[in-house]
Design an enzyme around this catalytic site. Structure first.
Site, PDB file in Angstrom:
ATOM      1  N   SER A   1      13.469  -6.875   5.095  1.00 57.24           N
ATOM      2  CA  SER A   1      13.752  -6.975   6.519  1.00 57.24           C
ATOM      3  C   SER A   1      12.539  -7.514   7.254  1.00 57.24           C
ATOM      4  O   SER A   1      11.528  -7.838   6.651  1.00 57.24           O
ATOM      5  CB  SER A   1      14.114  -5.615   7.117  1.00 57.24           C
ATOM      6  OG  SER A   1      13.042  -4.724   6.934  1.00 57.24           O
TER       7      SER A   1
ATOM      8  N   TYR B   1      16.974  -9.745   8.110  1.00 63.31           N
ATOM      9  CA  TYR B   1      17.573  -9.043   9.238  1.00 63.31           C
ATOM     10  C   TYR B   1      16.478  -8.296   9.989  1.00 63.31           C
ATOM     11  O   TYR B   1      15.425  -7.995   9.443  1.00 63.31           O
ATOM     12  CB  TYR B   1      18.688  -8.093   8.780  1.00 63.31           C
ATOM     13  CG  TYR B   1      18.258  -7.048   7.791  1.00 63.31           C
ATOM     14  CD1 TYR B   1      17.851  -5.784   8.216  1.00 63.31           C
ATOM     15  CD2 TYR B   1      18.256  -7.318   6.431  1.00 63.31           C
ATOM     16  CE1 TYR B   1      17.445  -4.821   7.305  1.00 63.31           C
ATOM     17  CE2 TYR B   1      17.858  -6.358   5.512  1.00 63.31           C
ATOM     18  CZ  TYR B   1      17.457  -5.116   5.951  1.00 63.31           C
ATOM     19  OH  TYR B   1      17.057  -4.168   5.051  1.00 63.31           O
TER      20      TYR B   1
END
Length: 126
Positions: free
Chosen positions: A25, A58
């Site tokens: 991430s 993300y």
């Protein structure tokens, strides 16, 4: 018809952490996520200005006010501490939504100081 358009951008943010042994991430200062309208776990594209790498991951929320950009997991191979990156989120918009759509863009100065925000990119001239 739908079009994929720029929803939000953090322009030339500096990577503050690059953590290989972390679940994948990109941790982003929570205040910046809110200003840009990027949701936690939303897909983002990261463009590394310093080495040309482009990758998808993300967003996760970092501490508000931390000025953190932490590239984590396998993506840590693509961005190191000190690299300048452009972080973008895109969304699908209907024909009707396109008429009023304006992206949210945050421009960073050195040291990850928020310089200014905008919803339009100036016309490029020769």
């Amino acid at each position: 018809m739908h079009a994929i358009m720029l929803k939000a951008k953090l322009h030339r943010a500096e990577v503050t952490h690059s953590v290989l042994d972390y679940e994948g991430s990109c941790a982003i200062d929570g205040e910046w996520l809110d200003l840009a309208g990027i949701h936690e776990y939303e897909q983002i594209q990261i463009y590394n200005v310093d080495n040309g790498e482009r990758f998808t991951t993300y967003a996760i929320r970092a501490e508000d006010g931390s000025k953190m950009i932490s590239v984590n997991g396998a993506a840590a191979h693509k961005a190191q501490k000190g690299d300048r990156v452009i972080i973008c989120a895109y969304a699908h918009y209907s024909e009707a939504e396109l008429a009023t759509h304006k992206p949210r863009m945050l421009y960073m100065a050195p040291g990850n100081v928020l310089s200014h925000t905008s919803n339009a990119i100036p016309v490029q001239v020769a």
